[in-house]
Design a protein around this motif. Sequence first.
Motif, PDB file in Angstrom:
ATOM      1  N   LEU A  28      17.612 -48.350  -4.101  1.00 47.33           N
ATOM      2  CA  LEU A  28      17.907 -49.318  -3.048  1.00 47.33           C
ATOM      3  C   LEU A  28      18.577 -50.537  -3.670  1.00 47.33           C
ATOM      4  O   LEU A  28      18.062 -51.104  -4.632  1.00 47.33           O
ATOM      5  N   VAL A  29      19.736 -50.922  -3.156  1.00 41.29           N
ATOM      6  CA  VAL A  29      20.474 -52.088  -3.650  1.00 41.29           C
ATOM      7  C   VAL A  29      20.381 -53.188  -2.607  1.00 41.29           C
ATOM      8  O   VAL A  29      20.732 -52.974  -1.442  1.00 41.29           O
ATOM      9  N   GLU A  30      19.911 -54.352  -3.031  1.00 43.94           N
ATOM     10  CA  GLU A  30      19.731 -55.485  -2.114  1.00 43.94           C
ATOM     11  C   GLU A  30      20.299 -56.747  -2.762  1.00 43.94           C
ATOM     12  O   GLU A  30      19.981 -57.070  -3.899  1.00 43.94           O
ATOM     13  N   ARG A  31      21.142 -57.455  -2.014  1.00 34.75           N
ATOM     14  CA  ARG A  31      21.812 -58.657  -2.528  1.00 34.75           C
ATOM     15  C   ARG A  31      20.871 -59.856  -2.628  1.00 34.75           C
ATOM     16  O   ARG A  31      20.964 -60.651  -3.550  1.00 34.75           O
ATOM     17  N   ASP A  32      19.960 -60.004  -1.676  1.00 31.52           N
ATOM     18  CA  ASP A  32      19.065 -61.157  -1.651  1.00 31.52           C
ATOM     19  C   ASP A  32      17.949 -60.976  -2.683  1.00 31.52           C
ATOM     20  O   ASP A  32      17.197 -59.998  -2.629  1.00 31.52           O
ATOM     21  N   GLU A  33      17.838 -61.928  -3.592  1.00 27.17           N
ATOM     22  CA  GLU A  33      16.878 -61.801  -4.703  1.00 27.17           C
ATOM     23  C   GLU A  33      15.430 -61.738  -4.231  1.00 27.17           C
ATOM     24  O   GLU A  33      14.646 -60.909  -4.703  1.00 27.17           O
ATOM     25  N   VAL A  34      15.058 -62.601  -3.298  1.00 26.11           N
ATOM     26  CA  VAL A  34      13.682 -62.619  -2.806  1.00 26.11           C
ATOM     27  C   VAL A  34      13.358 -61.298  -2.102  1.00 26.11           C
ATOM     28  O   VAL A  34      12.306 -60.694  -2.334  1.00 26.11           O
ATOM     29  N   ARG A  35      14.278 -60.837  -1.261  1.00 24.58           N
ATOM     30  CA  ARG A  35      14.070 -59.573  -0.556  1.00 24.58           C
ATOM     31  C   ARG A  35      13.971 -58.416  -1.542  1.00 24.58           C
ATOM     32  O   ARG A  35      13.142 -57.510  -1.379  1.00 24.58           O
ATOM     33  N   ALA A  36      14.804 -58.438  -2.580  1.00 19.94           N
ATOM     34  CA  ALA A  36      14.765 -57.369  -3.589  1.00 19.94           C
ATOM     35  C   ALA A  36      13.406 -57.323  -4.282  1.00 19.94           C
ATOM     36  O   ALA A  36      12.868 -56.236  -4.529  1.00 19.94           O
ATOM     37  N   LYS A  37      12.824 -58.475  -4.571  1.00 15.61           N
ATOM     38  CA  LYS A  37      11.500 -58.514  -5.203  1.00 15.61           C
ATOM     39  C   LYS A  37      10.429 -57.945  -4.280  1.00 15.61           C
ATOM     40  O   LYS A  37       9.559 -57.194  -4.714  1.00 15.61           O
ATOM     41  N   VAL A  38      10.502 -58.298  -2.997  1.00 11.87           N
ATOM     42  CA  VAL A  38       9.540 -57.777  -2.017  1.00 11.87           C
ATOM     43  C   VAL A  38       9.671 -56.257  -1.930  1.00 11.87           C
ATOM     44  O   VAL A  38       8.677 -55.526  -1.927  1.00 11.87           O
ATOM     45  N   LEU A  39      10.909 -55.774  -1.865  1.00 13.91           N
ATOM     46  CA  LEU A  39      11.144 -54.335  -1.788  1.00 13.91           C
ATOM     47  C   LEU A  39      10.650 -53.612  -3.033  1.00 13.91           C
ATOM     48  O   LEU A  39      10.093 -52.513  -2.951  1.00 13.91           O
ATOM     49  N   ALA A  40      10.858 -54.218  -4.186  1.00 13.18           N
ATOM     50  CA  ALA A  40      10.425 -53.596  -5.442  1.00 13.18           C
ATOM     51  C   ALA A  40       8.911 -53.403  -5.474  1.00 13.18           C
ATOM     52  O   ALA A  40       8.417 -52.437  -6.054  1.00 13.18           O
ATOM     53  N   GLU A  41       8.199 -54.303  -4.827  1.00  9.72           N
ATOM     54  CA  GLU A  41       6.738 -54.215  -4.789  1.00  9.72           C
ATOM     55  C   GLU A  41       6.239 -53.233  -3.731  1.00  9.72           C
ATOM     56  O   GLU A  41       5.112 -52.755  -3.823  1.00  9.72           O
ATOM     57  N   SER A  42       7.067 -52.928  -2.744  1.00 13.48           N
ATOM     58  CA  SER A  42       6.593 -52.106  -1.629  1.00 13.48           C
ATOM     59  C   SER A  42       7.303 -50.753  -1.490  1.00 13.48           C
ATOM     60  O   SER A  42       6.993 -50.005  -0.576  1.00 13.48           O
ATOM     61  N   THR A  43       8.223 -50.462  -2.392  1.00 15.71           N
ATOM     62  CA  THR A  43       9.005 -49.233  -2.310  1.00 15.71           C
ATOM     63  C   THR A  43       8.774 -48.383  -3.545  1.00 15.71           C
ATOM     64  O   THR A  43       8.661 -48.910  -4.650  1.00 15.71           O
ATOM     65  N   ASP A  44       8.717 -47.067  -3.354  1.00 16.53           N
ATOM     66  CA  ASP A  44       8.509 -46.157  -4.478  1.00 16.53           C
ATOM     67  C   ASP A  44       9.731 -46.031  -5.375  1.00 16.53           C
ATOM     68  O   ASP A  44       9.611 -45.832  -6.563  1.00 16.53           O
ATOM     69  N   GLY A  45      10.921 -46.137  -4.812  1.00 12.98           N
ATOM     70  CA  GLY A  45      12.140 -45.949  -5.593  1.00 12.98           C
ATOM     71  C   GLY A  45      12.529 -47.184  -6.378  1.00 12.98           C
ATOM     72  O   GLY A  45      11.887 -48.233  -6.310  1.00 12.98           O
ATOM     73  N   LEU A  46      13.609 -47.046  -7.108  1.00 12.63           N
ATOM     74  CA  LEU A  46      14.168 -48.146  -7.886  1.00 12.63           C
ATOM     75  C   LEU A  46      14.862 -49.119  -6.948  1.00 12.63           C
ATOM     76  O   LEU A  46      15.584 -48.711  -6.040  1.00 12.63           O
ATOM     77  N   VAL A  47      14.660 -50.419  -7.166  1.00 14.57           N
ATOM     78  CA  VAL A  47      15.345 -51.458  -6.395  1.00 14.57           C
ATOM     79  C   VAL A  47      16.198 -52.256  -7.365  1.00 14.57           C
ATOM     80  O   VAL A  47      15.716 -52.723  -8.395  1.00 14.57           O
ATOM     81  N   ILE A  48      17.476 -52.399  -7.030  1.00 12.88           N
ATOM     82  CA  ILE A  48      18.410 -53.164  -7.850  1.00 12.88           C
ATOM     83  C   ILE A  48      18.834 -54.395  -7.069  1.00 12.88           C
ATOM     84  O   ILE A  48      19.285 -54.286  -5.920  1.00 12.88           O
ATOM     85  N   HIS A  49      18.678 -55.560  -7.693  1.00 16.46           N
ATOM     86  CA  HIS A  49      19.154 -56.794  -7.072  1.00 16.46           C
ATOM     87  C   HIS A  49      20.626 -56.955  -7.428  1.00 16.46           C
ATOM     88  O   HIS A  49      20.988 -57.010  -8.594  1.00 16.46           O
ATOM     89  N   GLY A  50      21.483 -56.972  -6.410  1.00 17.34           N
ATOM     90  CA  GLY A  50      22.903 -57.162  -6.659  1.00 17.34           C
ATOM     91  C   GLY A  50      23.721 -56.854  -5.425  1.00 17.34           C
ATOM     92  O   GLY A  50      23.207 -56.392  -4.413  1.00 17.34           O
TER      93      GLY A  50
END
Length: 124
Positions: A28-50
């Motif tokens: 999952l690629v997410e531009r918003d840094e705060v949202r990316a951190k939330v997703l990283a904590e709640s998602t099984d897959g890899l989350v990339i901030h960018g």
Amino acid sequence: MYVIIIGGGVAGSTLAKHLSSEGHEVVLVERDEVRAKVLAESTDGLVIHGDGSEPGILKDAGVERADAVAILTRDDNTNLTICQQLKKYDIRVVARVNDPNKQDLYLSLEIAAAISPISAIVSY
């Protein structure tokens, strides 16, 4: 299947959870840094901030080995830019169309599907 999802809003995060629960490998690629951190904590897959429209981020996400990319940002210009960049790969691309008037632009890029939630609702 290896799937990249660009845009970690409600649609992107829900799709990521669904695909992960079915055993697919999801990035999952997410531009918003705060949202990316939330997703990283709640998602099984890899989350990339960018920014998913940047070639380097697509490479970091593993675009060379991806089977499919779902482009789900709320910005048509970003989505169209990503669609254009993905043309050089043999990948199934599905994109969210935010402005129904731009659907033909998406389809001209020969992607697998250009889905407009607004058009879907209005057609019923």
